[in-house]
Every structure is written in structure tokens, then in C-alpha cells.
Write an enzyme that holds these catalytic residues in place. Structure first.
Site, PDB file in Angstrom:
ATOM      1  N   ASP A 273       1.099  -5.341  -3.960  1.00 24.69           N
ATOM      2  CA  ASP A 273       2.374  -5.218  -3.414  1.00 24.69           C
ATOM      3  C   ASP A 273       2.531  -6.747  -2.805  1.00 24.69           C
ATOM      4  OD1 ASP A 273       3.403  -2.229  -3.715  1.00 24.69           O
ATOM      5  OD2 ASP A 273       1.971  -1.662  -2.611  1.00 24.69           O
TER       6      ASP A 273
ATOM      7  N   ASP B 235       2.215   4.849 -10.532  1.00 27.32           N
ATOM      8  CA  ASP B 235       1.916   4.521  -9.578  1.00 27.32           C
ATOM      9  C   ASP B 235       0.987   5.611  -9.346  1.00 27.32           C
ATOM     10  OD1 ASP B 235       2.118   3.121  -7.534  1.00 27.32           O
ATOM     11  OD2 ASP B 235       3.593   3.162  -6.283  1.00 27.32           O
TER      12      ASP B 235
HETATM   13  C1  DGJ Z   1       3.564   1.114  -4.334  1.00 28.84           C
HETATM   14  C2  DGJ Z   1       3.587   0.211  -5.208  1.00 28.84           C
HETATM   15  O1  DGJ Z   1       3.233  -0.490  -5.268  1.00 28.84           O
HETATM   16  C3  DGJ Z   1       5.383  -0.089  -5.414  1.00 28.84           C
HETATM   17  O2  DGJ Z   1       5.459  -1.291  -5.922  1.00 28.84           O
HETATM   18  C4  DGJ Z   1       6.660   0.382  -5.115  1.00 28.84           C
HETATM   19  O3  DGJ Z   1       6.178   0.747  -6.627  1.00 28.84           O
HETATM   20  C5  DGJ Z   1       5.538   1.534  -4.228  1.00 28.84           C
HETATM   21  N1  DGJ Z   1       4.223   2.270  -4.618  1.00 28.84           N
HETATM   22  C6  DGJ Z   1       7.075   2.845  -4.712  1.00 28.84           C
HETATM   23  O4  DGJ Z   1       6.627   4.077  -4.129  1.00 28.84           O
END
Ligand code: DGJ
Length: 701
Positions: free
Chosen positions: A518, A448
Site C-alpha cells: 500500500d 484482497d
Molecule cells: C487494502 C489494499 O491493499 C488497498 O489497495 C485497497 O484495496 C484497500 N484494501 C481497500 O479496502
């Protein structure tokens, strides 16, 4: 066919069945772009390079289409390369010098007539697809430093079209990759990122047509940059249209010492004779053949609890979720954020990549054994480029982050960005990941990135190299990913940046799937997936089924609708499975099994957006196997107005005279399914259906 040099005409023709690209040198040694488009019958059909007269206020150089225009001389359009010589000269001239040709690659070398600087233009024509890969290398053979203020990967010239319509992907966090179209007018248009990563706003992809191209009709010229950092795509329309693209020159410069060279990221460009759908299919084929890491098996169905537990992960709940996930058919269980040292919120923890002993007193091993005993693989979330000031890592190495002296570094999501240009930082990340992957025998890694660049100073670099940080970071990222991939070839890597902030062709050779957004609300997601899948192969599109009402939009949607949307890429589950009632669990089990039955077709087939979610209440998307033996049609109804929504949808890409059975329906020829179409009826808001279509050998009566 292939790449050929035509001495008499002074040009090179790069041609395969689908596309021709021609350049040539005039008597004054300028390299002209001459043609891009549909192959013509004879070499003599292509224009020869001639330097025009000056006209009005435009010099001959201003009037030609230069293949790689430098900034220098009587040129007033945007150039692709701008340099500053050590004696103060800021003017660059590039004259043709030589070429080198192999079966698949052409190198054309240009030189400055005064300073010993060479620029090599590289062209790799795909053997069958109408796709060309381009990149540049610059070599400094002067005795002094060469400062480069801009070095784009390519300059493209579009043929004269009645109008230039630009298609691109724009968006924002939780609303990425929206398909956007606009007509270009004289002047400039810029798609860019200044964030150090590609970001959510614009994707480094474009397509141009004359305003009339359709899904399955019309000429489309397109390109995508294979780069994961600050990029720019600059469209400049005077009489014709030129497109420049590469590393963003905003706050960028590069210093090359004597004998040093620099190679740009690649630009992939292509041409479709049959509309946007062919463009997508060629781009996907190119990704399968040239970019996506080889893997015999399709990607597994995964579970991820981020939406359920957030930072508050507990061993107990994770085990309960794992148990349910296994019952539903999940193959890999992924533990997202929150598992490591003191990571109870986004305030602390990043950088300290060892297990949190409060949440997991006996380590991660009991959970991992539990997951493995259930027959599933195990994966972890990491954000290796980041550090929280509240961390042991930051205490030990406060100078590892980007910063300017006498300025404090801005916090975003309470975190700072590590300087991947620093060798000790790269070594630390490699070692950390190596330990985690090796120790826990990970099957899956979610990488990430939740913060973009600010105060981009690299304390260790001399002043002349300071503005290289943008590029050095991306190189560092690729180096680490390459190391991990070579050491753990079985490991599946997901690229994520707060959802789809890191979607590009540059990172694709190192990863298997993208976390697309997300936003997992299925209706919003359809539009996100539409834009995404126009450019990136469906296999790389990570999608989850989550809970309803949705946390972000509060929208209530039926479970099969949520499943059908998430089944369009690499399926994952992300809801609280322990709260799903028996009926929902039965349905989920059935859908996961159905997905597995069709996933080779979905992950490896062609996609046809028959009815776009942008156009009306009914969305229809067809996946088709490459051998045309089978297809799968997804149908989604947003809302019912006046009773059931009944219509005919025309399939695409089938064999005219083959017979196909539509599950639960009649046997019809490919021709009939494509011309008469398939009658479909959906009833109720957010209703959806999945229609398998299979070739049969029974003769038609
Ligand atoms: C952003 C990601 O897009 C989410 O899926 C998740 O992993 C969060 N970060 C965790 O902090």
C-alpha cells in the site's frame, strides 16, 4: 544427467547442468542426505552413505544428515515429522522401503518398521534449471487414527561453509519485502507466520551463502515454500546447518483415519553458482515456465482509484477518472473498495456483494458501459473471505466465521474471517464471484484480504480435526481460485492482502500479479520492489503512480521519478488524474506510451540490480531481454550532494562482442558496456532517467 540410481553405491543422483543433489541409504536403512551443490565430474565423487559411530553424547542418528528426520529414537535436533499413534506411541522410525523413478520424478518411500505408515518423498528435477521441487505424502494404513503434529515439506542440509549468511525478506505493512541479511550462529533462527496467511512480516523464502557471495559471484543455496498460509522456515545450526520448512506446526495438527493420506505443499530449492542475480533469474524462469498462468499478451496498464476516493466512490468521479485514464493510455479501469451494499466505511458491507444502490442508483452498468465505450476493460475489487458483522450475510449465517464456543470473536478492521473449510461458504463465494464476473463481464479481479486469523475454531469439525483449520482455509482458497480461473481463463487476478501480505509461490498458479504494497511512495517503493523482485518475477509486481506529496510519507517527488519507479513492474495509475495539470498529463501520456513500448522487456526480461537503493544515493536497475538483444536501464538519484552525480555503471548480461547503441549515446560493445561501463550523470534530488540499450548491426569503427 537427470535422475539416476547407483545400486552399488546405494545412492540416487539428481543432476542437471547446474546442480547436483544426492541421497543414499545405509546398511541400517536410514536415508542420508549426501550432497547439494555444483555437479561433480563422476558419480564416484559423491560420498556414500555410512552410519558413523556414536561420539560423546551424540548417537549415530544425531550425527548424520537425515534426508527427512522424524521425531523418534536418539534424535535431538528438530525433526520434519512428528506423529502420535492411536495406542499412545509418540515415537516414529522411518526406514527406507522402496523407490520409483520416472524421467522427471523420483519417489522414495520410507516406512515405520512396526506401524503400517508410509512416507513418500517426492523429487522433481527441472530439466534445465538448477531447481528441485520437493514434497511429502504420508499414508496411514494402520487400523487407528494417526495424529500428525508436524509435517514439513522438506529438510535441507547445507554443505560445510566457513559461515552461514542468511538472506531473507522481512518487513511490515507499507514496508514489505525488505532485503535482509544476517549471519547465523549456533542455535536456531525461525522465520514464520502464525497469521493464517503469509503476512507482511516474513516471506517464505531464504538464501544461504558463505558470507562472500555477490550479485554475480559465489555459491548461493536457496529455497521458497509454495504455500499461502501460516508457514515456518527453521534454521538450526549445530556443526552444519539444516533448514526445515513447511506448514507452521504452531497450533496445527492433522488426524488421518485408516486408509487416509496427506500431501504437503511443495518446497522449491535451488543452487546458484554465480551469485544472487543468477538465483533471481532462475527463480523467475521457473515461475514463467511452471507457475504463472499462461497468457500470450503482457499485463495491461490499469487505473485504480483507491487512493483518490477510498470508500466514497461516486459514479460521477469514477467517470471523470475513467475519461482521463483513457486519454493517458490506460487499458483496464478497476473500481476498488466501496462499490457494494452500504460500504461507506470499513464498518459494513463485506459479504453483501451486490451494488450499492445509493452510490450507483442505476447499478454498475452505466459506469461499465462508459468505461467500455472508452475502449478499456473493467475490473472490480472484492474481499471474498471476509464478512462485517453489519451485513446481511452475517445475519443469515453467523456460524460461517471462525469462532470458539463461549468466546466472542475479535474484530479487526471491523471484520471477521469466513471459514473456507466449510463447503457452503466455498459454494457461496464461488457463486457470488461467478455472478459478478459473468454479469459484468469482468476483465480484472482484485482479491484482497485485510484480516488475519484469530479464535480459529471451526464449529463443524470434530475435536480431532480442529487444528486443521489453518490448512483447510488455504486449500479452500485455492479451490475457489481454481474454479474461477477455469471458468474465466481471460480474467486477470491480482492477489492483495493490505498490500503485499499474500506474496508467495503457492498462490502464483492462480493469479497474474501481486499488489506489492500500500506504500506507493516511490522512494520507499524502490526498496520494497528490490526485495520483491529478487524472488518474484517483475511481471507479477503491480505498481502504481500516485499523487505527490504522498499520503503516507508526505514526500514530494517529480512525476517522471514516480513513473520510472512504477514502470519497473506491471504499471498502474492510482492518482487523482483530474487534478493533474496539462503538463503533467502530457508527461503521463508520454510515459504510459514509453512503458508500452518496453513492457515485454520489463515484464518478461531479466532484472539486474546494478546499484542497490540500500547502498548509496544512486540506484541503477537494468532489465535485459532474454535474447540479450536489448536492455533498459533505470536510474534514480535520491539526493544531490555537491553538484551533479556523475559515475560509471557497469551493465551485465550482454553479449561481449555484440554492438549496442545506448539511446542518445555512443555505440559500444557488450564487453565495453560491462567492463568500462556506461557514463551516467543525474542532476537534482529525485531525478531519474531511463536509458534504452539496443543491439545494432553496424560495425564499430
Ligand atoms: C487494502 C489494499 O491493499 C488497498 O489497495 C485497497 O484495496 C484497500 N484494501 C481497500 O479496502
Amino acid at each position: 544427467m537427470g535422475i539416476s540410481y547407483h545400486e552399488k553405491r546405494g545412492f540416487w543422483v539428481l543432476e542437471n547442468g547446474g546442480m547436483a543433489y544426492v541421497m543414499g541409504v545405509d546398511a541400517d536403512l536410514n536415508l542420508h542426505h549426501l550432497y547439494w551443490g555444483k555437479p561433480l565430474p563422476y558419480p564416484g565423487d559423491y560420498p556414500v552413505p555410512v552410519l558413523p559411530e556414536e561420539y560423546g553424547f551424540d548417537s549415530p542418528l544425531q550425527r548424520i544428515k537425515e534426508e527427512y528426520p522424524p521425531w523418534g529414537g536418539m534424535r535431538f535436533k528438530e525433526g520434519a515429522l512428528k506423529v502420535f499413534y492411536s495406542n499412545g506411541v509418540r515415537d516414529l522410525l522411518l526406514h527406507y522401503d522402496s523407490f520409483h523413478l520416472t524421467k522427471e520424478e523420483l519417489q522414495i518411500s520410507l516406512v515405520d518398521p512396526v506401524f503400517d505408515v508410509q512416507v513418500h518423498l517426492y523429487y522433481q528435477l527441472h530439466p534445465t534449471l538448477p531447481i528441485l521441487k520437493r514434497w511429502i505424502q504420508i499414508q496411514n494404513h494402520t487400523p487407528g487414527d494417526l495424529m500428525i503434529h508436524r509435517i514439513y515439506s522438506a529438510c535441507l542440509h547445507l554443505p560445510r561453509l566457513k559461515q552461514y549468511r542468511l538472506t531473507y525478506l522481512s518487513g511490515a505493512w507499507v514496508g514489505e519485502t525488505q532485503l535482509t541479511q544476517t549471519q547465523l550462529t549456533p542455535g536456531k533462527k525461525l522465520l514464520e507466520s502464525r497469521r493464517g496467511a503469509v503476512g507482511h512480516r516474513f516471506n517464505p523464502f531464504f538464501a544461504i551463502d558463505d558470507g562472500r557471495a555477490q550479485e554475480d559471484w559465489g555459491h548461493v543455496y536457496y529455497g521458497a515454500l509454495a504455500y499461502s498460509g501460516s508457514f515456518c522456515l527453521l534454521f538450526e545450526q549445530e556443526e552444519g546447518l539444516q533448514v526445515l520448512g513447511g506448514i507452521n506446526d504452531f497450533d496445527f495438527s492433522l488426524s488421518l483415519g485408516p486408509g487416509e493420506s496427506f500431501t504437503t505443499p511443495s518446497f522449491i530449492l535451488g543452487f546458484s553458482q554465480s551469485g544472487f542475480e543468477e538465483m533471481s533469474q532462475h527463480l523467475h524462469q521457473y515461475q514463467w515456465q511452471n507457475l504463472i498462468p499462461r497468457r500470450k499478451k503482457p499485463l495491461p496498464v490499469l487505473y485504480n482509484s483507491w487512493e483518490v476516493e477510498g470508500f466514497g466512490v461516486t459514479e460521477k468521479k469514477q467517470k471523470e477518472l475513467a475519461q482521463k485514464a483513457q486519454e493517458l493510455g490506460v487499458e483496464v479501469f478497476v473500481l476498488d473498495d466501496g462499490w457494494f451494499h452500504r460500504r461507506d466505511s470499513d464498518q459494513r458491507g463485506l459479504g453483501d456483494w451486490f451494488v450499492d444502490d445509493k452510490k450507483f442508483p442505476a447499478g454498475l452498468e452505466p459506469l461499465i458501459s462508459y468505461v467500455r465505450d472508452l475502449g478499456m476493460g473493467f475490473g472490480l475489487w472484492v474481499e471474498p473471505e471476509m464478512v462485517n458483522p453489519h451485513s446481511l450475510l452475517f445475519k443469515a449465517h453467523p456460524h460461517w466465521v471462525y469462532q470458539f464456543p463461549s468466546r466472542s470473536s475479535s474484530l479487526y478492521r471491523n471484520q471477521l474471517l469466513l471459514n473456507l473449510g466449510l463447503e457452503p461458504v466455498r459454494s457461496f463465494i464461488k457463486k457470488t464471484l461467478d455472478t459478478l464476473i459473468g454479469r459484468y463481464q469482468l476483465d480484472f479481479l482484485k482479491w484482497d484480504m485485510n484480516r488475519h486469523f484469530s479464535e480459529p475454531g471451526a464449529m463443524e469439525l470434530p475435536e480431532k480435526h480442529q487444528q486443521e483449520v489453518w490448512y483447510r482455509h488455504v486449500e479452500g482458497l485455492y479451490e475457489i481460485l481454481d474454479f474461477i480461473q477455469r471458468r474465466y481463463p481471460h480474467l486477470i487476478i491480482e492477489a492483495c492482502s493490505g498490500g503485499g501480505g499474500r506474496v508467495d509461490l503457492g498462490i502464483l498458479p492462480y493469479i497474474h500479479q501481486f499488489w506489492v504494497s500500500d506504500n506507493t511512495d516511490p522512494w520507499a517503493r524502490l526498496r520494497i520492489q528490490e526485495g520483491f523482485s529478487r524472488v518474484y518475477a517483475p511481471r507479477t509486481m503491480g505498481c502504481w503512480v500516485t499523487d505527490s506529496p504522498h499520503w503516507l510519507t508526505q514526500r514530494v517527488t517529480p512525476m517522471d521519478y514516480r513513473f520510472h519507479v512504477a514502470m519497473m513492474g506491471s504499471l498502474g495509475l492510482g492518482g487523482d488524474l483530474t487534478s493533474w495539470d496539462e503538463k503533467e498529463q502530457e508527461l503521463a501520456k508520454e510515459k504510459v506510451a514509453q512503458y508500452k513500448q518496453y513492457r515485454e522487456l520489463i515484464q518478461g526480461g531479466y532484472i539486474h540490480w546494478l546499484l542497490s537503493p540500500r547502498e548509496g544515493p544512486l540506484t541503477a536497475v537494468q532489465y535485459r531481454s532474454r535474447d540479450q538483444q536489448s536492455a533498459l536501464v533505470f536510474l534514480f538519484l535520491l539526493g544531490e550532494h555537491f553538484g551533479p552525480h556523475t559515475t560509471r555503471i557497469r551493465l551485465r548480461g550482454l553479449q561481449e562482442d555484440w554492438l549496442y547503441q545506448v539511446e542518445g549515446g555512443e555505440i559500444l560493445s557488450g564487453g565495453a558496456l560491462m567492463e568500462r561501463g556506461l557514463s551516467v550523470s543525474l542532476h537534482g534530488d529525485f531525478s531519474s532517467a531511463l536509458l534504452p540499450v539496443t543491439r545494432v548491426l553496424t560495425p564499430l569503427e
